[in-house]
Design an enzyme around this catalytic site. Sequence first.
Site, PDB file in Angstrom:
ATOM      1  N   LEU A  24       0.902  -1.101   0.073  1.00 28.56           N
ATOM      2  CA  LEU A  24      -0.071   0.034  -0.117  1.00 28.56           C
ATOM      3  C   LEU A  24       1.091   1.255   0.127  1.00 28.56           C
ATOM      4  CD1 LEU A  24      -2.473  -1.097   3.045  1.00 28.56           C
ATOM      5  CD2 LEU A  24      -2.958  -1.016   0.264  1.00 28.56           C
ATOM      6  N   ASP A  66       2.385  -6.171   2.665  1.00 29.59           N
ATOM      7  CA  ASP A  66       2.704  -5.224   3.739  1.00 29.59           C
ATOM      8  C   ASP A  66       3.522  -5.766   4.899  1.00 29.59           C
ATOM      9  OD1 ASP A  66       2.494  -2.199   2.540  1.00 29.59           O
ATOM     10  OD2 ASP A  66       0.656  -3.233   2.342  1.00 29.59           O
ATOM     11  N   ARG A  91      -4.530  -5.952   5.277  1.00 28.21           N
ATOM     12  CA  ARG A  91      -3.525  -6.195   6.306  1.00 28.21           C
ATOM     13  C   ARG A  91      -4.252  -6.846   7.355  1.00 28.21           C
ATOM     14  NH1 ARG A  91       0.832  -2.008   7.482  1.00 28.21           N
ATOM     15  NH2 ARG A  91       1.772  -4.075   8.312  1.00 28.21           N
ATOM     16  N   HIS A 168       0.225   7.380  10.139  1.00 27.04           N
ATOM     17  CA  HIS A 168       0.035   7.140  11.524  1.00 27.04           C
ATOM     18  C   HIS A 168       0.580   8.114  12.325  1.00 27.04           C
ATOM     19  CE1 HIS A 168       0.464   2.569   9.833  1.00 27.04           C
ATOM     20  NE2 HIS A 168      -0.923   2.796  10.521  1.00 27.04           N
ATOM     21  N   CYS A 255       8.086   1.076  11.842  1.00 21.92           N
ATOM     22  CA  CYS A 255       7.214  -0.011  11.315  1.00 21.92           C
ATOM     23  C   CYS A 255       7.934  -1.425  11.363  1.00 21.92           C
ATOM     24  CB  CYS A 255       6.978   0.322   9.755  1.00 21.92           C
ATOM     25  SG  CYS A 255       6.801   2.078   9.681  1.00 21.92           S
TER      26      CYS A 255
END
Length: 264
Positions: A24, A66, A91, A168, A255
Amino acid sequence: MTDRSFRFTHAITRRPGHSITAGLRAMDTGSPDLAQMLVDHAEYVATLRATGATVVELDPLEAFPDSVFVEDTALCLPEGAVVMRPGAPSRLGEAARMAPHLAALYAEVVQVSGPGFIEGGDILVTEREILVGRSARTDADGIAELTHLVAPWGHKVHEVITPPGVLHFKTDCSLLDAETVLATDRLAASGCFDGYRVIPVATGEEAAANTIRFNDLVLMPAGFPRTADRLAAAGYDLRQIGNSECAKLDGGMSCLSLRFTPRA
Ligand code: CIR
């Protein structure tokens, strides 16, 4: 005050697979190059290990493009782990795939079961509280369920807002130590860090805000010299890691790992 928000014995990472090209992204700036991403990922894992931590490296999950961004699948606290419910439909299944790896290390693993959604990238754990940004991926119901799940462990959740257009909450900030955060001006302006010392990222280097403090090191993406100078001047021991390929998918230092010290 302790330092459990940045001292960890363990991390979990997952190598990217060939499907990473379908990951994404908010804006298409080109296809990520898997070979380069693997080189950067290996350096990231080696840097975590250099602090003495045990790093569990999981194999690629080709069905989930992802899935290298493991942070979004769980919140790891000393008392237990909470399996997330990612708001991105592609996800959602990643979280269940992470649960057994957490169960191998934790006595207690609980789960956000819905109807709300919440992703780990929206969660910043500090010494005194858990800040959760409401975003396009994390909604009020998800935050309410997390609040309920971690209350028995003595954790307080404080809902804040992820700036509009930002993926985020932690895209725009990182914890540097028990009192200090690195943040973009647009996020700090919301007042969510009142009571913390804030080091602002340099103007034009907003993508440097997503770093991680991991034991004695701060891992930051390479290519942001003015923010690096600020962090070095403040006394942090920096490691700059290539992030060009993850950045094409809106991903950064936080991440790529789950970081934790499971209570024995
Ligand atoms: C996504 O859009 O979900 C991924 N391409 C990037 C996730 C980055 N994760 C994070 O900031 N915690």
